[in-house]
Design an enzyme around this catalytic site. Structure first.
Site, mmCIF file in Angstrom:
data_model
loop_
_atom_site.group_PDB
_atom_site.id
_atom_site.type_symbol
_atom_site.label_atom_id
_atom_site.label_comp_id
_atom_site.label_asym_id
_atom_site.label_seq_id
_atom_site.Cartn_x
_atom_site.Cartn_y
_atom_site.Cartn_z
ATOM 1 N N ASP B 392 0.868 -0.983 -0.028
ATOM 2 C CA ASP B 392 -0.051 0.091 0.043
ATOM 3 C C ASP B 392 0.939 1.041 -0.102
ATOM 4 O O ASP B 392 2.135 0.991 0.334
ATOM 5 C CB ASP B 392 -0.843 -0.006 1.249
ATOM 6 N N ARG B 594 5.740 17.328 -3.536
ATOM 7 C CA ARG B 594 4.655 17.616 -4.050
ATOM 8 C C ARG B 594 4.633 19.035 -4.471
ATOM 9 O O ARG B 594 4.598 19.767 -3.393
ATOM 10 C CB ARG B 594 3.376 16.848 -3.493
ATOM 11 N N LYS B 815 -7.138 -4.851 -5.281
ATOM 12 C CA LYS B 815 -5.837 -5.298 -4.674
ATOM 13 C C LYS B 815 -5.798 -6.648 -4.444
ATOM 14 O O LYS B 815 -4.821 -7.400 -4.804
ATOM 15 C CB LYS B 815 -5.844 -4.540 -3.385
#
Lengths: 325, 1211
Positions: B392, B594, B815
């Site tokens: 994840d 970011r 997933k």
């Protein structure tokens, strides 16, 4: 099978099991054991250890083998005490049903077992409503030929070699494992209420005339009861003790063996043998052990040489040269 | 309770009437008492035994036990089987009992929690377990919800309340729930006590996001949805109190309905072991048949004639039947090839390894005070075989903490830390962060190191001021001020929180907002801006703007957004500034930050009025409202003036890039599966070095249709195939590199690679080549197509050829599907690691699930097999613990099968000499104790403690991990080698003593070859040989190993002499018939000569073979051991780290991770507190649907900008 949902975790809400004061204990101890840092010896098979081992084994085994071999081959001069064996072939004393068919309590003189032998003895447990003493297939099949040895001389009557019948069983067997049932002086009385094994000619209390060699502690009987591991076996029958007047114990000459034939082996292709032997520090004649030692010693030595060559030819440069454990 | 639930027919609908227990009792709904325990005192023994005998092994041994009770068959006494069996059953029962005890305890704890229940008009404290369906209970802030509730009313306006659902779905952001309007006014107890509505709704189910029901009250029907429900397991946040009606209780709650039984995971070794055990049973049967035939023939040829001395059993009337019986007898005595202790020992070893994981202080996180935890104890060795890791992103690779790291204002970049250049005094240590004490409202936790930015603020640089003003105005954060000066921000996304907090600390404190105003403390003075419009964020726009009117009356638009979008919408006069800012942006992106671009635009009054009019019209349009609004927004957000850019660090967990690099070197493929957006995911991919700029190509699959996806996948595959021709960037030597990559993996597969001398540089180059140069990024909607049956293989092939795979925007189910796909086709061990409830499905699907603990949600941890708090611990878990576990387990199994074959097969050879009568070679006590006493502890010690190379080395040489992946240490081939060695040993073990004993006599002339002496000789040499063998196998002799190995030998002799002693014989003459045997036999030199000979012959070939293998074909671990010994210090330390510096490519992602819609919520004022006066007028207008009311609210506030002001608001 565990439930996925664990109510306890719901209680704490946050990271499981972090209530107040316990937080400190959650830190793992810094011990060598828990951190897998225990001091340890880490041996590696290196040329420095393996090759010498092979050579040493070779060097030790070959002389031992030769020693055993020579000793074993020397066991033929009939000097010192001579042992007289009877041998049986194709006789399965190691069969499971045979091995278990005995009652050691009875043989140990337990009075209740005497009159009520173990079920393991079936079908030699009772005969004509009387308990058999000694019960079981082993006892029932006891070897009962008698062997007598005579030295034939030209000038006189055959000389009967004195055969000693005591001292042929283990001390522990004779004194611990086998005991006559308790009771009065008379052995016959002690065995009262029992009957002889089916195949026997006479009851157990008449096996010998000497009191300390009669009943369950009769040594011929004890020797028989120590079952053999293999279908071809020999059992000690008599001792020929070295005496002052006979040189050697069994002088060269013609001998006469008198066998009282009571024991049938023909039906199952059995063979009987009689063996006379002396012994050394390692027992009787045993060529196998000596040859085996010599062979294994030589192989080990050879293997050492081969490995040495391989090691020199192919070894990883610089890796093994200076490695020791 | 459980019984009653079974009797009840399945519910079709649920009825619950408030405050009416009698009525609700009719339905016999489950109480709120939960029960996770399995047994009570009375049921424990029968239930537990029943469960245990469902294990095949246990039943098998029970069957053997029954066989042994048949006298004709019994070749061993019953206790040889019952002692180990009882031992095993007891140990398991004790373990189960302890587990259940703790379950009882935790059940009690939960059931006895207090909650406030409204009974007869008063609130009373009740235990959770006494809460019934239909009760009204009161919850307070930060309390757990006790059952599934229908929200009736709350302290907040409109019956809103906030909950955190981390327990349920792992999402840590808050969610809003709202009571239906009719009940939201039931604020006080007297009204609630009179409430007698009845709820009719769906039966209990496990759908967390769906609920449908109807409330019947006062002859009206009110529809109920999931928006009105508070589910058990949630926590009430930011809401003083609320009342709820219990709908589902205890086992019926959605939380409990979701807690299904976990699927039992088995390791591949387990499965292999089971196969092998089956084979062994087959082998056993063959042996049995051979010996049975032998027995029949023997009885026919010899036995019939031998009946003079040994008659057949009464029941036996033919040789054939005797053979049949002897088959079973042999099954009994040969069963020790698979002793029951195998399973127990395996469990013990795994338990030991689990404890080592729990105890490892290098996997203990100081910050969160959480140690690693092996929650499943049965999977450890699989950790040494992992080939694919599915990770994840948020919370696993990243901390989900956004930090305002750098910014560029008017062409000047701030935020660089001068720890190396500026102050060299303390190397590696950062200088003091700047002091924000001038600002009483500053957030203490905010750290910034560049003092020049603060100076710029202090000297009043207008650009800097405007920059921070924008940050303090243009957002959707809510503020809360409990006490004067104690500000809390409730941000939708952590990015926004970070930006607003930064502005706060630099003197532009966002203090409070109302739907129409924003109050900001600018350098100490409060200024209230009029909020005219929020141009909300969405995925296509990738920007948000606000239009505000400052106190002077000037209207200004502030905008922040993704650079790709925003840089195109600037006024052309910005060109020069744009260039410098772009340089800065590149620099930031290169550091994995970011970025966001900030811009503003002044609007004049007329233009704004006209624009607002058009916006209103667009928002009222019936068709394509969204598009029209977007174009209106787009129009105003143009020709903007560039202010600067911000760079936010999505903080990676510690050591993530290093861990990923190391695991990649260990030939483990890492796939990132994230629900996050593509930009964010790719960005993280770069910052944790999964993606690098020197990769040949990053394939991005974003198609929306099957065809598009197929085309994209194909072209990716095609480009891979035909790379030299079609890719202009490809270097000419690439095909060689590919070949090399394949070559090297092939050689590694054969295990021949390392026979050349070990040299770190060489190792590295091999590894570099293996590390491929392609990456695949695939979107969730494309993945849905790629996972379809006809395309999944194609997808898998492409994905597996890539070095890095990133799947973004995937659902929890996807997933799991991806993991399942790899499991299905790759036959490789997979590991899934994650922290949230959205990872639960993949954690459960993968062979090994790892949960990140210490986070707020614990669902992932609960579902996981292993948990720890930092991603970086994964390298230690796999490369150290996993590797060792695998190694130890393999060595253990090899040795275990060896020793039991050596032990048992002797009976087989003896069978040929005892008339196939199933006579054992050994004493029965020896058979009983061999596996549980004489040989168990040394091999257990090896299985628990053995190490081939020290832990640092397995980190330095990640290639040491490879044997596990290729399954080299224990497979069918290795198994046959062990078996062969065992059989070889058994042959010598029988025939050497046979050869010696056949003719031998003792040194006192009596017979040597009696059965008992033979048994003792063979047993003694066997114990010595297997002890020697374990000595050879043990690579790491700790004191414990010494103790166990020497101890076992000593115990053997001690027990031997004890069993053959007079004392025991006197007590039980029939049980201890070997009396006097040990001292008589072991006093014989011949016996010892035989034992030595047997030992040497058994061990010598093993030593020679191993020595040759070490010399000619050493494994990497052997070589590492050598080098370790030689102590040639190799500079391997920095080898693992690959280049860290990397030229930055532009990856601009709009950093918001939040949804749209919050702008509307703010403008509507819906989530702001209203005075109770206004409440009635407000609720009167509310419709039942929350969203609809939201929409309406927004549109009418937009139509009359001042219209909303008549509602009294309080901040």
């Amino acid at each position: 099978m565990a439930m996925n949902y664990n109510a306890k975790d719901e209680v704490d809400g946050g990271p499981p099991g972090a209530p107040g004061g316990a937080a400190k204990n959650r830190r793992p101890d810094n011990t060598a054991f828990k951190q897998q840092r225990l001091p340890a010896w880490q041996p590696i098979l290196t040329a420095g250890t393996v090759l010498p081992t092979f050579f040493i084994i070779g060097l030790i085994f070959i002389p031992i083998g030769i020693g055993i071999f020579v000793t074993s081959n020397n066991i033929r001069e009939i000097e010192g005490n001579v042992f007289m064996y009877y041998g049986l072939s194709n006789f399965y004393q190691n069969h499971r049903r045979y091995v278990k068919s005995r009652d050691d309590s009875q043989l140990n003189g337990d009075p209740s077992a005497l009159l009520n032998p173990s079920k393991e003895c079936e079908p030699y447990r009772r005969n004509e409503d009387k308990p058999i003493a000694p019960c079981g297939a082993i006892a029932n099949s006891m070897f009962n030929d008698t062997l007598e040895l005579f030295l034939i001389s030209n000038d006189s009557a055959p000389y009967a070699i004195p055969l000693k019948k005591k001292g042929i069983a283990w001390w522990t067997d004779k004194n611990v494992k086998f005991r006559n049932p308790p009771g009065g002086e008379n052995l016959e009385e002690r065995f009262k209420g029992t009957t002889k094994p089916v195949n026997w000619l006479k009851p157990v209390y008449l096996l010998d005339s000497e009191k300390d060699n009669n009943g369950f502690i009769n040594e011929d009987f004890i020797v028989w009861m120590r079952t053999a591991a293999l279908p071809t076996f020999r059992k000690l029958y008599r001792l020929i003790e070295r005496t002052e007047d006979l040189h050697p114990t069994l002088p060269a000459g013609r001998y006469y063996l008198n066998i009282t034939y009571n024991y049938p082996v023909h039906s199952f292709d059995g063979r009987k043998r009689m063996i006379l032997s002396t012994i050394s520090w390692m027992g009787g004649k045993n060529p196998f052990l000596g040859i085996a030692y010599i062979t294994i010693g030589s192989i080990s030595f050879l293997l050492g040489v081969v490995l040495l060559v391989i090691n020199h030819k192919y070894r990883n440069s610089g890796n093994t040269a200076d490695i020791t454990i | 309770m459980a019984l009653c639930a079974k009797k009840r027919p399945p519910e079709e609908e649920r009825r619950a009437r408030a405050n009416d227990r009698e009525y609700n009792e009719k339905f016999q709904y489950a109480s709120n008492c939960i029960k996770t325990s399995k047994y009570n005192i009375l049921t424990f023994l029968p239930v537990n035994l029943f469960e245990q005998f469902q294990e095949v092994a246990n039943t098998y041994f029970l069957f053997l036990l029954i066989l042994q009770l048949i006298p004709q068959i019994s070749s061993l006494s019953w206790f040889t089987t019952i002692v180990p069996l009882v031992l095993v059953l007891t140990i398991t029962a004790v373990k189960d009992a302890t587990d259940d005890y703790f379950r009882h305890k935790s059940d009690n704890q939960v059931n006895n929690r207090q909650s406030q229940v409204l009974i007869n008009g008063t609130l009373q404290q009740e235990q959770w377990m006494n809460v019934c369906v239909g009760d009204i209970i009161k919850l307070e802030n930060n309390q757990f919800v006790a059952a599934d509730l229908l929200l009736l009313s709350s302290s907040e306006p409109h019956g809103l309340c906030y909950i955190e659902t981390a327990e349920l779905d792992g999402e840590t952001n808050m969610k809003v729930r709202q009571a239906i309007p009719v009940t939201s006014e039931l604020g006080d107890i007297s009204k609630l006590a009179k409430f007698d509505g009845e709820v009719i709704c769906e039966p209990p189910n496990n759908k967390l996001d769906k609920f449908s029901g109807t409330l019947y009250w006062k002859e009206n029907k009110f529809p109920l949805s999931n928006q009105n429900m508070l589910l058990r397991g949630c926590v009430l946040r930011n809401t003083e109190w609320c009342f709820g009606l219990v709908i589902f209780a205890g086992p019926d709650t959605k939380l409990m309905q979701n807690s299904g039984r976990t699927k039992f995971k088995r390791t591949s070794i387990d499965r292999l072991m089971n196969t092998l055990v089956l084979w062994i049973f087959g082998f056993l049967a063959c042996m049995g048949v051979i010996l049975a035939i032998g027995n029949a023939i023997w009885e026919h040829e010899v036995g019939t004639h031998f009946q003079v001395y040994l008659p057949w059993d009464e029941a036996v009337d033919s040789a054939f039947f005797s053979g049949f019986l002897s088959f079973w007898s042999y099954i009994i005595i040969l069963n020790t090839v698979v002793p029951i202790s195998l399973y127990v020992s395996v469990e013990v070893i795994r338990l030991g390894h689990s404890y080592f994981i729990n105890w490892d202080k290098k996997m203990f996180c100081m910050k969160k005070r959480t140690p690693a935890e092996a929650r499943t104890t049965t999977l450890n060795e699989e950790l040494g075989q992992v080939e694919y890791i599915f990770s994840d992103k948020t919370g696993t690779l990243t901390q989900n903490i956004m930090v305002f790291n750098k910014c560029s204002i008017n062409g000047h970049s701030y935020g660089d830390v001068f720890d190396v250049l500026g102050q060299k005094a303390e190397l590696g240590e950062r200088p003091e962060p700047i002091d924000f004490s001038f600002n009483p409202l500053a957030d203490k936790k905010f750290l910034f190191w560049d003092p020049s930015l603060l100076e710029s603020v202090k000297i009043g640089n207008p650009h800097t001021h405007e920059f921070f003003r924008l940050l303090s105005l243009c957002h959707t954060v809510m503020s809360e001020e409990k006490n004067e000066g104690e500000l809390y921000y409730k941000a939708q996304s952590p990015d926004e929180g970070a930006l607003v907090t930064a502005a706060r600390n630099f003197g532009f404190v966002f203090r409070s907002r109302t739907p129409k105003t924003i109050t900001v403390h600018e350098m100490g003075t409060a200024i209230t801006y009029q909020l005219l419009a929020i141009l909300d964020f969405n995925n296509i726009r990738k920007r948000m703007s606000v239009i505000v009117r400052n106190p002077e009356g000037k209207i200004r638009l502030y905008c922040k957004g993704a650079d790709t979008i925003l840089l195109d919408r600037l006024h052309h006069s910005n060109q020069e500034l744009l260039n410098t800012t772009t340089d800065h942006l590149n620099e930031y992106a290169g550091e994995g930050l970011r970025t966001l671009v900030l811009a503003y635009k002044d609007l004049d009054e007329e233009y704004y009025e006209e624009w607002a009019e058009r916006r209103l019209r667009a928002s009222l349009a019936q068709d394509s409202r969204e598009d029209r609004l977007a174009s209106v927004y787009e129009e105003v957000e143009s020709d903007m003036m560039l202010l600067g850019a911000t760079a936010i660090e999505d903080k990676l967990q510690q050591g993530v890039p290093e861990t990923i690099a190391l695991l990649t070197l260990a030939n483990i493929k890492i796939w990132v599966l994230t629900g996050d957006k593509q930009e964010t995911a790719v960005n993280i991919g770069y910052s944790c070095k999964m993606l690098t700029d020197d990769m040949t190509e990053v394939f991005i699959v974003t198609g929306h249709t099957v065809l598009e996806v197929r085309e994209e996948l194909r072209s990716a595959g095609g480009r891979r195939e035909a790379l030299p021709v079609r890719s202009p960037h490809s270097c000419p030597e690439r095909p060689k590199a590919r070949e090399k990559m394949m070559d090297s993996s092939r050689t590694v597969g054969n295990g021949f690679t390392y026979q050349e001398k070990l040299c770190s540089s060489r190792l590295t180059s091999v590894l570099e080549a293996v590390a491929g140069e392609y990456a695949l990024v695939i979107n969730g909607h494309s993945l849905a197509h790629a996972l379809e049956a006809d395309m999944e293989l194609e997808f898998l092939e492409t994905a597996c050829a890539c070095k890095a795979v990133i799947c973004c925007r995937v659902t929890p189910l996807q997933k799991a599907q991806v993991v399942e796909l790899v499991k299905k086709y790759k036959k490789a061990v997979t590991l899934a690691i994650g922290d949230g409830a959205n990872d639960v499905s993949m954690i459960k699907t993968a062979h090994i699930g790892v949960g990140i603990s210490g986070q707020e949600g614990i669902q992932a941890v609960l579902a996981s097999d292993y948990s720890f708090s930092q991603f970086k611990f994964l390298q230690r878990l796999l490369l150290v613990h996993g590797r060792w576990s695998y190694l130890r387990m393999c060595k253990f199994l090899c040795y275990f099968f060896y020793k039991n074959f050596a032990f048992t097969m002797v009976h087989f050879w003896f069978g040929f000499f005892c008339g196939f009568s199933a006579q054992t070679v050994y004493d029965q006590y020896f058979i009983t104790l061999y596996n549980i006493v004489y040989t168990s502890l040394p091999v257990l010690a090896m299985g628990v403690f053995d190490q081939d190379v020290p832990e640092q080395r397995s980190m330095e040489y990640p290639k040491l991990y490879e044997p596990g992946q290729l399954n080299l240490l224990f497979n069918k081939r290795e198994f046959f080698i062990c078996i062969a060695q065992g059989i070889y040993t058994s042959v010598l073990m029988f025939f050497i003593p046979y050869g010696v004993f056949a003719e031998a006599t003792r040194d006192d002339g009596t017979q040597l070859a009696d059965y008992q002496s033979f048994a003792v000789t063979v047993a003694t040499s066997l114990v010595i040989v297997v002890s020697m063998q374990i000595g050879l196998d043990t690579g790491y002799w700790t004191a414990i190993n010494h103790f166990f190995i020497w101890g076992s030998l000593a115990v053997y002799f001690a027990i031997l002499f004890a069993m053959h002693s007079k004392g025991l014989f006197d007590m039980f003459p029939n049980q201890f018939r070997f009396v006097g045997n040990a001292q008589n036999t072991l006093a014989q030199p011949t016996v010892w000569l035989t034992i030595v000979l047997t030992t040497v012959v058994c061990i010598m070939p093993v030593v020679a073979f191993r020595f040759l293998k070490l010399n000619l074909k050493p494994d990497l671990s052997d070589t590492v051991r050598y080098t370790q010994l030689v102590r040639k210090k190799q500079k391997a330390q920095h080898r693992c780290m690959r280049r860290v510096g990397r030229t930055g490519s532009r990856r601009s992602g709009y950093a918001f991770s939040h949804q749209e819609g919050f702008g509307e919520l703010i403008m509507s004022g819906k989530n702001m507190r209203l005075s109770s006066l206004a409440l009635s007028s407000f609720t009167a207008r509310s419709s039942s649907s929350w969203i609809e009311s939201l929409r309406r609210k927004k549109s009418d506030s937009a139509s009359s900008p001042s219209g909303g002001a008549d509602k009294p608001l309080k901040g």
